[in-house]
Design a protein around this motif. Structure first.
Motif, PDB file in Angstrom:
ATOM      1  N   THR A 187       0.832  -1.211   0.000  1.00  0.00           N
ATOM      2  CA  THR A 187       0.000   0.000   0.000  1.00  0.00           C
ATOM      3  C   THR A 187       0.871   1.268   0.000  1.00  0.00           C
ATOM      4  OG1 THR A 187      -1.729  -1.239   1.105  1.00  0.00           O
ATOM      5  CG2 THR A 187      -1.908   1.159   1.199  1.00  0.00           C
ATOM      6  N   PRO A 188       1.901   1.371   0.869  1.00  0.00           N
ATOM      7  CA  PRO A 188       2.731   2.590   0.842  1.00  0.00           C
ATOM      8  C   PRO A 188       3.409   2.795  -0.514  1.00  0.00           C
ATOM      9  CG  PRO A 188       3.168   1.300   2.833  1.00  0.00           C
ATOM     10  CD  PRO A 188       2.279   0.458   1.965  1.00  0.00           C
ATOM     11  N   ALA A 189       3.815   1.710  -1.184  1.00  0.00           N
ATOM     12  CA  ALA A 189       4.473   1.864  -2.490  1.00  0.00           C
ATOM     13  C   ALA A 189       3.501   2.450  -3.510  1.00  0.00           C
ATOM     14  CB  ALA A 189       5.003   0.515  -2.976  1.00  0.00           C
ATOM     15  N   VAL A 190       2.226   2.036  -3.457  1.00  0.00           N
ATOM     16  CA  VAL A 190       1.242   2.537  -4.422  1.00  0.00           C
ATOM     17  C   VAL A 190       0.954   4.028  -4.169  1.00  0.00           C
ATOM     18  CG1 VAL A 190      -1.100   2.260  -5.320  1.00  0.00           C
ATOM     19  CG2 VAL A 190       0.266   0.239  -4.758  1.00  0.00           C
ATOM     20  N   TYR A 191       0.822   4.405  -2.891  1.00  0.00           N
ATOM     21  CA  TYR A 191       0.634   5.834  -2.598  1.00  0.00           C
ATOM     22  C   TYR A 191       1.869   6.638  -3.038  1.00  0.00           C
ATOM     23  CZ  TYR A 191      -3.745   5.600  -0.004  1.00  0.00           C
ATOM     24  OH  TYR A 191      -5.062   5.460   0.328  1.00  0.00           O
ATOM     25  N   LEU A 243       3.066   0.460 -11.482  1.00  0.00           N
ATOM     26  CA  LEU A 243       4.013  -0.430 -10.799  1.00  0.00           C
ATOM     27  C   LEU A 243       3.909  -1.857 -11.324  1.00  0.00           C
ATOM     28  CD1 LEU A 243       3.620   0.793  -7.087  1.00  0.00           C
ATOM     29  CD2 LEU A 243       5.535   1.234  -8.635  1.00  0.00           C
ATOM     30  N   LEU A 244       2.721  -2.252 -11.782  1.00  0.00           N
ATOM     31  CA  LEU A 244       2.488  -3.647 -12.202  1.00  0.00           C
ATOM     32  C   LEU A 244       1.667  -3.635 -13.495  1.00  0.00           C
ATOM     33  CD1 LEU A 244       3.091  -6.461 -11.095  1.00  0.00           C
ATOM     34  CD2 LEU A 244       1.025  -6.317  -9.711  1.00  0.00           C
ATOM     35  N   PRO A 245       2.335  -3.351 -14.646  1.00  0.00           N
ATOM     36  CA  PRO A 245       1.601  -3.186 -15.915  1.00  0.00           C
ATOM     37  C   PRO A 245       0.796  -4.425 -16.313  1.00  0.00           C
ATOM     38  CG  PRO A 245       3.865  -2.381 -16.123  1.00  0.00           C
ATOM     39  CD  PRO A 245       3.782  -3.067 -14.791  1.00  0.00           C
ATOM     40  N   ALA A 246       1.150  -5.601 -15.784  1.00  0.00           N
ATOM     41  CA  ALA A 246       0.400  -6.822 -16.127  1.00  0.00           C
ATOM     42  C   ALA A 246      -1.064  -6.708 -15.709  1.00  0.00           C
ATOM     43  CB  ALA A 246       1.043  -8.032 -15.444  1.00  0.00           C
ATOM     44  N   LEU A 247      -1.387  -5.779 -14.808  1.00  0.00           N
ATOM     45  CA  LEU A 247      -2.792  -5.613 -14.384  1.00  0.00           C
ATOM     46  C   LEU A 247      -3.664  -5.175 -15.558  1.00  0.00           C
ATOM     47  CD1 LEU A 247      -2.307  -3.826 -10.924  1.00  0.00           C
ATOM     48  CD2 LEU A 247      -2.811  -6.241 -11.368  1.00  0.00           C
ATOM     49  N   SER A 265      -8.714  -2.882  -7.117  1.00  0.00           N
ATOM     50  CA  SER A 265      -9.427  -2.791  -5.844  1.00  0.00           C
ATOM     51  C   SER A 265      -8.506  -2.183  -4.790  1.00  0.00           C
ATOM     52  CB  SER A 265      -9.874  -4.191  -5.411  1.00  0.00           C
ATOM     53  OG  SER A 265     -10.372  -4.146  -4.092  1.00  0.00           O
ATOM     54  N   GLY A 266      -8.898  -1.054  -4.201  1.00  0.00           N
ATOM     55  CA  GLY A 266      -8.055  -0.389  -3.193  1.00  0.00           C
ATOM     56  C   GLY A 266      -6.695  -0.089  -3.792  1.00  0.00           C
ATOM     57  N   SER A 267      -5.641  -0.577  -3.130  1.00  0.00           N
ATOM     58  CA  SER A 267      -4.288  -0.343  -3.628  1.00  0.00           C
ATOM     59  C   SER A 267      -3.787  -1.521  -4.463  1.00  0.00           C
ATOM     60  CB  SER A 267      -3.344  -0.085  -2.448  1.00  0.00           C
ATOM     61  OG  SER A 267      -3.393  -1.166  -1.542  1.00  0.00           O
ATOM     62  N   GLY A 268      -4.691  -2.474  -4.772  1.00  0.00           N
ATOM     63  CA  GLY A 268      -4.311  -3.619  -5.599  1.00  0.00           C
ATOM     64  C   GLY A 268      -3.483  -4.621  -4.806  1.00  0.00           C
TER      65      GLY A 268
END
Ligand code: ATP
Length: 308
Positions: A187-191, A243-247, A265-268
């Motif tokens: 979560t901190p990495a996504v923010y 951060l995760l282009p495969a999404l 969903s949320g921070s993935g």
């Protein structure tokens, strides 16, 4: 809460995972946090927690999902929740917890928060603590921003850090398919990625107080899946996909297979798909046959509650 809820010396409480059908994030504050405007919906993937009197604070974790990343010491949010209720009611003994997880770990679906919420309710009942729902909410908010919603369940608007909740009206139910993956996103990495994406180039006005788009609440009130699909939004979505282009590939597959909407969903890294009414099981099957790990669930469902 009464001691009559204690059966064979233990209390069992079930709490739901969640998705955020709307998630707006304000600018980073001087203390490092972001204010948010969130619409949570509790969905039918559940955590079950059994609490008993123990020697010290101990926890066992099993589940239908991979539980290898779950800490078994004081870093476990449920252990911290047990300690917090014990402190509040003056209990000096120990507590043993058994957790059975149905919510993917580190998937942005609030599984750890659901464990904490279930534990607050279970330990309060076990110890005959008589803490009110409002008191449990305060203890929950100290543990994490998503814990109060796991106590409340249903569908709710969350503001502040996400823990100032107002229930939202919903007609009928919505069908979701959740595609989980093992390569987690913290979560901190996504923010951090959101702040980075927003900082360059810095030409937009500051987002002081994020708000919920009225169309989301209107679609929920009307029970209109198509309208909800058009109103779903998550400010963390571009950051998680960066951060995760495969999404992006997962989302494309789900939309091709007939999903009304697909989003982080949320921070993935869990991707949530809104299915057409009656369509979630078929969508989940199609995604599984394409090699993805897909679970069908409907919402809203109830918050943390004692089970017989
Ligand atoms: P968040 O958005 O709060 O990071 P999440 O919904 O993405 O949470 P969780 O399954 O709640 O994911 O857990 C995130 C991390 O929290 C895990 O990687 C784990 O190290 C830690 N954790 C602490 N307690 C628990 C718990 N009871 N269940 C799962 N993870 C826990």
């Amino acid at each position: 809460m009464t001691l009559s809820r204690v059966q064979d010396g233990r209390v069992r409480v079930r709490a739901p995972g969640k998705i955020n059908v709307f998630f707006a994030v304000g600018d980073v504050q001087p203390d490092g946090y972001h204010d948010v405007a969130s619409v949570y919906q509790a969905v039918g993937l559940f955590e079950d927690v059994w609490a008993t009197i123990g020697e010290g604070y101990t926890v066992e974790v099993t589940g239908t999902v991979d539980v290898s990343g779950v800490p078994l010491d004081d870093r476990n949010l449920a252990v911290r929740a047990a300690r917090s209720v014990a402190r509040a009611v003056g209990w000096e003994g120990g507590i043993h917890l058994e957790i059975h997880k149905g919510v993917p770990v580190a998937g942005g679906m609030g599984g750890g928060s659901a464990d904490a919420a279930a534990t607050l309710v279970a330990v309060n009942a076990l110890l005959g603590g008589n803490l009110s729902a409002a008191e449990l909410h305060v203890l929950g908010a100290e543990l994490g921003a998503d814990v109060p919603f796991a106590l409340l369940g249903g569908t709710a608007v969350g503001t502040g850090r996400g823990d100032e909740l107002a229930p939202a009206l919903v007609r009928g139910r919505f069908e979701w398919v959740l595609v989980t993956r093992t390569d987690g996103l913290s979560t901190p990495a996504v923010y951090g990625e959101l702040d980075r994406l927003r900082a360059a180039p810095d030409i937009r006005p500051p987002i002081a107080v994020p708000t919920v788009a009225p169309g989301v609440l209107a679609a929920l009130r009307a029970g209109d899946a198509l309208a909800l699909a058009g109103a779903i939004a998550n400010d963390l979505h571009p950051a998680a996909c960066s951060l995760l282009p495969a999404l992006n590939e997962v989302i494309d597959r789900g939309l091709t297979a007939g999903a009304l909407a697909g989003f982080v969903s949320g921070s993935g890294p869990t991707i949530a798909f809104l299915a057409a009414p009656g369509g979630a099981d078929a969508l989940a099957r199609t995604l599984r046959s394409a090699g993805f790990s897909a679970l069908a669930a409907h919402g809203p469902v109830a918050g943390a509650r004692v089970l017989a």
